[in-house]
Design a protein around this motif. Structure first.
Motif, short mmCIF file in Angstrom:
data_model
loop_
_atom_site.label_atom_id
_atom_site.label_comp_id
_atom_site.label_asym_id
_atom_site.label_seq_id
_atom_site.Cartn_x
_atom_site.Cartn_y
_atom_site.Cartn_z
N LEU A 58 22.69 34.42 24.97
CA LEU A 58 22.15 33.08 25.19
C LEU A 58 23.33 32.17 25.45
N GLY A 59 23.72 32.09 26.71
CA GLY A 59 24.94 31.36 27.02
C GLY A 59 26.13 32.09 26.43
N TYR A 60 26.75 31.47 25.43
CA TYR A 60 27.94 32.02 24.80
C TYR A 60 27.61 32.81 23.54
N ASN A 61 26.33 32.81 23.15
CA ASN A 61 25.95 33.38 21.86
C ASN A 61 25.31 34.75 22.03
N SER B 281 22.70 39.46 5.57
CA SER B 281 22.09 38.47 4.68
C SER B 281 22.40 37.04 5.08
N ASN B 282 23.32 36.84 6.00
CA ASN B 282 23.64 35.48 6.44
C ASN B 282 22.53 34.95 7.33
N ARG B 283 22.40 33.63 7.35
CA ARG B 283 21.49 32.97 8.27
C ARG B 283 22.30 32.29 9.36
N PRO B 284 21.74 32.18 10.58
CA PRO B 284 22.46 31.43 11.64
C PRO B 284 22.75 30.02 11.17
N ARG B 285 24.01 29.57 11.32
CA ARG B 285 24.44 28.28 10.80
C ARG B 285 24.19 27.18 11.84
N PRO C 158 15.33 35.38 11.12
CA PRO C 158 16.69 35.21 11.62
C PRO C 158 17.74 35.75 10.64
N ARG C 159 18.77 36.35 11.18
CA ARG C 159 19.91 36.81 10.40
C ARG C 159 21.19 36.59 11.22
N LYS C 160 22.33 36.78 10.58
CA LYS C 160 23.61 36.74 11.28
C LYS C 160 24.53 37.74 10.59
N THR C 161 25.17 38.60 11.36
CA THR C 161 26.02 39.63 10.78
C THR C 161 27.31 39.02 10.25
N PHE D 244 24.92 52.22 17.76
CA PHE D 244 25.49 51.14 18.56
C PHE D 244 26.41 50.27 17.71
N ASP D 245 27.39 49.65 18.38
CA ASP D 245 28.27 48.71 17.71
C ASP D 245 27.63 47.32 17.72
N VAL D 246 27.56 46.71 16.57
CA VAL D 246 27.07 45.34 16.45
C VAL D 246 28.23 44.49 15.94
N PRO D 247 28.76 43.59 16.76
CA PRO D 247 29.92 42.80 16.35
C PRO D 247 29.60 41.84 15.22
N SER D 248 30.63 41.43 14.52
CA SER D 248 30.48 40.41 13.49
C SER D 248 30.07 39.09 14.11
N ASP D 249 29.38 38.27 13.35
CA ASP D 249 28.96 36.93 13.77
C ASP D 249 27.95 36.99 14.92
N THR D 250 27.15 38.04 14.95
CA THR D 250 26.08 38.16 15.94
C THR D 250 24.78 37.65 15.36
N THR D 251 24.10 36.78 16.09
CA THR D 251 22.78 36.32 15.66
C THR D 251 21.78 37.47 15.81
N VAL D 252 20.93 37.65 14.81
CA VAL D 252 19.94 38.72 14.82
C VAL D 252 18.55 38.11 14.68
N LEU D 253 17.65 38.50 15.57
CA LEU D 253 16.25 38.06 15.50
C LEU D 253 15.37 39.27 15.31
N ILE D 254 14.74 39.40 14.13
CA ILE D 254 13.77 40.47 13.91
C ILE D 254 12.41 39.95 14.35
N ASN D 255 11.84 40.59 15.35
CA ASN D 255 10.58 40.13 15.93
C ASN D 255 9.42 40.64 15.08
#
Length: 374
Positions: A77-80, A103-107, A299-302, A311-322
């Protein structure tokens, strides 16, 4: 979540002039992860990435995309970078093996302010979004104001662009209007000692008696905002969906009515003990929350880089569980698009997020309804 309105790009020379900057930033972001085995991703457009693929109903659009690109899908999403999860098995793996890293939430601006309940009035975005939705609803006018291209959302240090385009000033103006309304409500209750036992008058009475003497006006405004918005919105929406489904399914309506008559009898009021005995009503509520979950995206954030399904999931990635897509997965639900309350009869599935194919309020460490009970 603000969705991208692509039409705003062509009509705004300032945004068009930022294309090279966006392109460079996205290229650097992609170059950083070129040696990683990232989850599959749909084709992207320059600058906006996959934002144009969200559509008016993102939960449906992302469910359809996942059918082609997999239940673990990476969008930009753009830069995210945003990871979309639409699989029960993936949710189970997250909870069992990686819950602490998810366990983090998008800030967002809203969430950072909500961590301090006394700071609501300092956050124009939280106040004005709720105010616009209350006054204008969720129609075209509200969407035009709220769902537009926000530079700072996609590239945070371009916040000044949203100041120049007028978005931030307009949000601050709406915030001031709502803040004035809350102040007026508080002052009216302080000026007149009301005999009516409403929420504000009770606070005023206890404050006068010295119980809440440390409660400031900012505290009271924050409490009122949560009560009027956070405390009513999801409940009202769920109730509307329940009534809509019952009206569409008269047989289910008749069963609920008969159960209420049998349990309540000739009493003038329905109490909590009565509700606990209404087993079919519980099934209706569960089935409604399956089809129309109050939390469409969990919503989550790694907080660290991890491996997920290879798969590799980078740190600080926004996660949306549908959650909406998971609740309609034919692998777990028979006739998933149909309203069938009977599917929950003699079933141990509850609201606690332990059954990963049923997560109307979330799951894991951030699960909401630990004490939710009918």
């Amino acid at each position: 979540m603000e969705l991208l309105n692509v039409s705003n790009l062509s009509s705004n020379p300032l945004l068009l002039s930022l294309i090279p900057i966006f392109s460079l930033l996205i290229w650097l972001k992609l170059a950083k992860g070129k040696n990683m085995s990232l989850p599959p991703s749909p084709p992207k457009l320059p600058i906006i990435g996959n934002s144009h693929q969200f559509g008016k109903l993102p939960h449906r659009s992302l469910r359809d995309l996942s059918k082609n690109y997999g239940s673990l899908m990476l969008l930009n999403l753009g830069y995210n970078p945003t990871l979309v999860v639409s699989s029960v098995d993936t949710v189970r793996e997250i909870v069992k093996n990686h819950d602490v890293f998810f366990s983090n939430r998008p800030r967002t601006t809203v969430r950072k302010r909500r961590r301090n309940r006394t700071s609501h009035q300092q956050n124009p975005f939280y106040l004005c979004r709720r105010w616009v939705q209350q006054v204008w609803g969720t129609g075209e006018k509200a969407n035009g104001s709220l769902h537009r291209f926000l530079c700072w959302r996609y590239v945070p240090y371009l916040r000044w662009v949203d100041v120049l385009t007028g978005y931030i000033p307009s949000m601050k103006a709406l915030s001031a209007e709502l803040d004035g309304f809350l102040i007026q409500v508080i002052q009216e209750h302080r000026a007149v000692e009301s005999r009516e036992k409403n929420f504000v008058s009770i606070i005023m009475k206890h404050q006068k008696d010295g119980m809440f003497e440390d409660l400031t006006q900012e505290n009271i405004k924050a409490i009122l905002l949560d009560m009027f918005v956070g405390g009513t919105d999801t409940s009202a929406t769920a109730t509307e969906w329940i009534m809509a489904e019952l009206l569409k399914h008269p047989n289910a309506m008749e069963k609920v009515q008969q159960e209420v008559r049998n349990v309540v009898g000739n009493k003038s009021k329905v109490d909590q003990d009565d509700i606990t005995k209404m087993e079919y009503l519980k099934c209706v509520v569960k089935e409604t929350l399956r089809l129309h979950p109050p939390v469409v995206f969990v919503p989550r954030k790694t907080s660290a880089s991890i491996k997920l399904e290879g798969f590799d999931v980078p740190s600080d990635t926004t996660v949306l569980i549908n959650a909406w897509a998971i609740h309609r997965d034919p692998k777990w639900w028979e006739n998933p698009e149909e309203f069938i309350p009977e599917r929950f009869e003699n079933s141990s599935i509850d609201f606690q997020g332990q059954d990963f194919h049923y997560i109307p309020f979330g799951f894991g460490r951030r699960d909401v309804p630990r004490s939710f009970e009918l």
